[in-house]
Design a protein around this motif. Structure first.
Motif, PDB file in Angstrom:
ATOM      1  N   LEU A   1      71.165  24.656  21.867  1.00 44.72           N
ATOM      2  CA  LEU A   1      70.491  25.640  20.746  1.00 44.72           C
ATOM      3  C   LEU A   1      69.210  25.168  20.886  1.00 44.72           C
ATOM      4  N   ARG A   2      68.770  24.204  20.550  1.00 43.07           N
ATOM      5  CA  ARG A   2      67.627  23.002  20.244  1.00 43.07           C
ATOM      6  C   ARG A   2      66.733  24.052  21.990  1.00 43.07           C
ATOM      7  N   ARG A   3      67.263  23.842  22.863  1.00 44.39           N
ATOM      8  CA  ARG A   3      66.782  24.050  24.412  1.00 44.39           C
ATOM      9  C   ARG A   3      66.192  25.734  24.209  1.00 44.39           C
ATOM     10  N   ALA A   4      67.374  26.355  23.808  1.00 40.34           N
ATOM     11  CA  ALA A   4      66.913  27.511  23.643  1.00 40.34           C
ATOM     12  C   ALA A   4      65.584  27.853  22.995  1.00 40.34           C
ATOM     13  N   GLY A   5      65.374  27.432  21.837  1.00 40.59           N
ATOM     14  CA  GLY A   5      64.435  27.413  21.240  1.00 40.59           C
ATOM     15  C   GLY A   5      64.532  27.616  19.140  1.00 40.59           C
ATOM     16  N   ALA A   6      66.398  27.331  19.172  1.00 38.90           N
ATOM     17  CA  ALA A   6      66.313  27.474  17.526  1.00 38.90           C
ATOM     18  C   ALA A   6      67.008  26.258  17.036  1.00 38.90           C
ATOM     19  N   ASP A   7      65.925  26.918  15.725  1.00 39.47           N
ATOM     20  CA  ASP A   7      65.682  25.780  15.152  1.00 39.47           C
ATOM     21  C   ASP A   7      66.869  25.126  13.927  1.00 39.47           C
ATOM     22  N   VAL A   8      67.449  24.142  14.585  1.00 37.30           N
ATOM     23  CA  VAL A   8      68.414  23.196  14.189  1.00 37.30           C
ATOM     24  C   VAL A   8      68.767  21.968  13.596  1.00 37.30           C
ATOM     25  N   CYS A   9      69.150  22.027  12.244  1.00 36.69           N
ATOM     26  CA  CYS A   9      68.698  20.721  11.246  1.00 36.69           C
ATOM     27  C   CYS A   9      70.768  20.102  10.865  1.00 36.69           C
ATOM     28  N   ILE A  10      69.909  19.364  11.133  1.00 42.36           N
ATOM     29  CA  ILE A  10      71.043  18.941  11.465  1.00 42.36           C
ATOM     30  C   ILE A  10      72.046  17.388   9.718  1.00 42.36           C
ATOM     31  N   VAL A  11      73.109  18.357   9.127  1.00 43.20           N
ATOM     32  CA  VAL A  11      72.210  18.094   7.882  1.00 43.20           C
ATOM     33  C   VAL A  11      73.829  17.064   7.898  1.00 43.20           C
ATOM     34  N   SER A  12      73.536  15.522   6.340  1.00 42.43           N
ATOM     35  CA  SER A  12      74.786  14.751   6.722  1.00 42.43           C
ATOM     36  C   SER A  12      75.044  15.264   5.035  1.00 42.43           C
TER      37      SER A  12
END
Length: 191
Positions: A24-35
């Motif tokens: 998804l990041r390669r696709a340009g999405a803004d991805v946030c990993i949340v602990s």
């Protein structure tokens, strides 16, 4: 740009957590990993340490999300399923008609929230009893409305590319599949 949050916990399956984020990041999405552990460092099911982007307590909801993701792995999926803020976020996202996804043991949260009733879903074999009223498909990836489910670790690439297509379009997903040699892999598998 699509906004995506992925929840992780100690015991999360690292492949199921990181491949969708990467695609998804390669696709340009803004991805946030949340602990969800109270610490940015999370230890996965196979003792890989992941540094999350943020803590779940840092957010006052996830209203800007286009997608909320739940990886599998044990006890990670159980930890996420039992976390009140994760449960609240998934239920609200789903009720608002926005995308929710889970893979492997992760779809258990959909069953525990009662949102899998009447849906077609897949999961890791043996976890279908947690799907509460869903029709178990045993597919690698199943899309039913605003719910996407994946079967397990080997299904992570098809799952990630399905999410990519839903969020970023078929052209972007196909281009990534070609560039990451996934298309070639599938062609070889058909021989």
């Amino acid at each position: 740009m699509a906004k995506v949050y992925e929840f992780i916990s100690n015991g999360t399956e690292e492949v199921e957590a990181l491949i969708p984020v990467d695609v998804l990041r390669r696709a340009g999405a803004d991805v946030c990993i949340v602990s969800t552990t109270g610490d940015l460092e999370v230890t996965t099911a196979h003792n890989v340490r992941i540094i999350a982007d943020a803590l779940i307590e840092d957010f006052d909801g996830f209203d800007d999300a286009d997608l909320l993701m739940i990886p599998g792995g044990l006890p990670g999926a159980e930890n996420l399923c039992n976390h009140p803020l994760v449960r609240e976020a998934i239920k609200k996202q789903y009720d608002n008609g926005k995308l929710v996804s889970a893979i492997c043991a992760g779809p258990m949260i959909f069953g525990s929230l009662g949102i899998s009733k009447g849906k077609r879903c897949t999961c890791y074999p043996g976890f279908e009893d947690y799907l509460d009223g869903a029709t178990y498909t045993a597919e690698l990836v199943t899309v039913d409305g605003n719910m996407v489910t994946g079967e397990g670790p080997a299904a992570t690439f098809p799952y990630a590319f399905t999410l990519c297509e839903l969020l970023c379009g078929k052209t972007v997903s196909k281009s990534l599949q070609d560039g990451m040699m996934y298309t070639h892999l599938m062609e070889e598998a058909r021989k």
